[in-house]
Design a protein around this motif. Structure first.
Motif, PDB file in Angstrom:
ATOM      1  N   ASP A 149       0.791  -1.242   0.000  1.00 54.82           N
ATOM      2  CA  ASP A 149       0.000   0.000   0.000  1.00 54.82           C
ATOM      3  C   ASP A 149       0.819   1.286   0.000  1.00 54.82           C
ATOM      4  N   ASP A 151       1.651   2.883   2.543  1.00 56.49           N
ATOM      5  CA  ASP A 151       0.822   3.737   3.402  1.00 56.49           C
ATOM      6  C   ASP A 151       1.454   4.036   4.763  1.00 56.49           C
ATOM      7  N   MET A 191      -6.394  -1.917  -4.246  1.00 58.56           N
ATOM      8  CA  MET A 191      -6.215  -1.917  -2.791  1.00 58.56           C
ATOM      9  C   MET A 191      -5.741  -0.553  -2.294  1.00 58.56           C
ATOM     10  N   ARG A 193      -6.743   0.893   1.747  1.00 63.45           N
ATOM     11  CA  ARG A 193      -7.837   1.255   2.664  1.00 63.45           C
ATOM     12  C   ARG A 193      -7.712   2.708   3.099  1.00 63.45           C
ATOM     13  N   ASP A 194      -6.478   3.087   3.450  1.00 65.41           N
ATOM     14  CA  ASP A 194      -6.271   4.439   3.986  1.00 65.41           C
ATOM     15  C   ASP A 194      -5.450   5.323   3.071  1.00 65.41           C
ATOM     16  N   LYS A 214      -9.051   8.947  -1.223  1.00 64.57           N
ATOM     17  CA  LYS A 214      -9.554   9.621  -0.021  1.00 64.57           C
ATOM     18  C   LYS A 214      -8.924  10.994   0.208  1.00 64.57           C
ATOM     19  N   GLU A 244      -9.831   1.457  -2.816  1.00 62.80           N
ATOM     20  CA  GLU A 244     -10.866   0.681  -2.119  1.00 62.80           C
ATOM     21  C   GLU A 244     -11.415   1.392  -0.872  1.00 62.80           C
ATOM     22  N   GLY A 245     -10.600   2.277  -0.293  1.00 60.71           N
ATOM     23  CA  GLY A 245     -11.025   2.942   0.944  1.00 60.71           C
ATOM     24  C   GLY A 245     -12.118   3.975   0.730  1.00 60.71           C
ATOM     25  N   LYS A 247     -15.665   5.308   0.071  1.00 58.33           N
ATOM     26  CA  LYS A 247     -17.027   4.761   0.163  1.00 58.33           C
ATOM     27  C   LYS A 247     -18.035   5.858  -0.177  1.00 58.33           C
ATOM     28  N   PRO A 253     -18.783   0.556  -1.511  1.00 57.65           N
ATOM     29  CA  PRO A 253     -17.621   0.946  -2.338  1.00 57.65           C
ATOM     30  C   PRO A 253     -18.029   1.982  -3.396  1.00 57.65           C
TER      31      PRO A 253
END
Ligand code: ATP
Length: 376
Positions: A149, A151, A191, A193-194, A214, A244-245, A247, A253
């Motif tokens: 990631d 991240d 991928m 998430r954050d 995001k 993916e993070g 929404k 998603p």
């Protein structure tokens, strides 16, 4: 404070005591999600330690194997030819019990019984939380990033990112061929998430007409307008990249709903495609083999120099270290996840440093996103 002795290390205990110990055996583990390049780190650790006369044991399945005493002997020969292999030869697992006192007690007992003097833990932020706990309980531990990631805010680069990115590019290029043939739009969820690094950089590299992450507000109607205009000019295929993070208002998603809206508003037949785990395996690229090798070597030297509770990072093409707690808190600051009290243990100047580093990352993302918009 630390002192240097050949073959010995000096460790600061939580109470401020200093232990003089001979370094004979270190453990290496991989934890959290696997990433290409983890094997290359293991190889670098074993070879570097071996040259210093220090034995390495492989700890199977991350902190689970540490609690269970599930070890494998490693030597220069047993890590031959793993530099090119994806996944991790030590396997990985999510070990919830390690977060509890009972799990830590088991791990400390296993370390004592097996004469493990220090540990190198390869993984993401969860893995580093475990590493700092081990350090604070008297087992010198160094963290090393292994996550696709990218991240971890403290480092410019995490081992596995480049290989995963090249897998994304390969998949999207294939999807693009079909889109071009059928005059379609493909919305690709990757991928992250954050962190939107994968979506942003893969979006640039595959000529996406929209990138949804995001970190930067997404202007959906401007993207719809771009598609309509490009279609009128003769373009047949469109790629939209979504992390993916991200929404929607209902927590679903974002990419799925976006696909329907693109089709409704532009008339371009649209499909949603989630790449998920397909991008996580495979033989590591040059970038990952090099980063893994250099970081693995550095991690062993840090341990043998008496350092502990540090994470090995790359900044401006140089290997540097941060205290693990500093790196974890910087990460929370960058991701706006700080809770009351999180900054209490840090000095004013450390907090200032964190703010500067977090802002550097935010600016980096904004600059890259603006560049991407210019290219669409
Ligand atoms: P990825 O980024 O791929 O998810 P990660 O290292 O963040 O990797 P996690 O599942 O969050 O993956 O953490 C890996 C392991 O680290 C956990 O299964 C657990 O054993 C240990 N761990 C996580 N958080 C803590 C904690 N607060 N204290 C002790 N150990 C922890």
């Amino acid at each position: 404070m630390f002192l240097l002795y050949t073959g010995f290390t000096v460790v600061n205990c939580p109470e401020g005591m200093v232990i003089y110990m001979e370094f004979k055996k270190i453990g290496v583990l991989t934890s959290g999600g696997d990433a290409p390049g983890m094997n290359a780190v293991i190889r670098a650790v074993v070879r570097t330690a071996g040259k210093a006369g220090v034995e390495t044991v492989g700890i199977m399945e991350g902190y689970q194997g540490l609690m269970d005493g599930n070890f494998v002997e490693l030597n220069s020969e047993s890590v031959s030819n793993i530099i090119s292999k994806g996944g991790t030869m030590l396997y990985t697992a999510r070990a919830a019990e390690f977060k509890e006192k009972s799990g830590m007690d088991k791990a400390l007992k296993v370390c004592r019984e097996n004469n493990i003097d220090g540990i190198i833990a390869i993984g993401g932020d969860g893995t580093f939380r475990g590493a700092t706990e081990l350090s604070e309980n008297g087992i010198p531990t160094i963290g090393l990033t292994g996550t696709i990631d990218n991240d971890i805010t403290a480092t410019d680069y995490t081992v596995g990112f480049d290989t995963a990115m090249n897998a994304v590019i390969d998949c999207v290029d294939r999807l693009r061929d079909t889109c071009e043939s059928h005059a379609r739009c493909i919305v690709v969820e990757v991928m992250g998430r954050d962190a939107g690094y994968i979506a942003l950089q893969a979006g640039i590299a595959t000529g996406a007409i929209g990138i949804v992450i995001k970190e930067v507000p997404f202007d959906e109607s401007a993207m719809i307008e771009r598609i309509i205009k490009s279609k009128a000019e003769g373009r047949r295929s469109f790629v939209v990249m979504v992390a993916e993070g991200v929404k929607d208002a209902e927590g679903k998603p974002y990419g799925e709903g976006l696909t329907l809206r693109i089709e409704q508003n532009t008339g371009v037949e649209s499909r949603f495609n989630r790449l998920a785990h397909i991008i996580r395996g495979g033989s590591p690229t040059l970038r990952d083999r090099l980063a893994a090798s250099m970081m693995g070597e550095a991690a062993v030297k840090l341990l043998l120099d008496g350092k502990s509770n540090l994470v090995v990072c790359e900044r401006n093409a140089k290997i540097v270290t941060f205290e693990i707690n500093f790196a974890l808190t910087l990460d929370k600051m960058y991701k706006n996840k700080l809770k009351p009290g999180d900054l209490d243990r840090f000095s004013h100047s450390e907090i200032k440093d964190m703010e500067v580093l977090a802002e550097i990352r935010r600016q980096e993302i904004r600059d890259m996103y603006n560049a991407a918009l210019s290219l669409m």
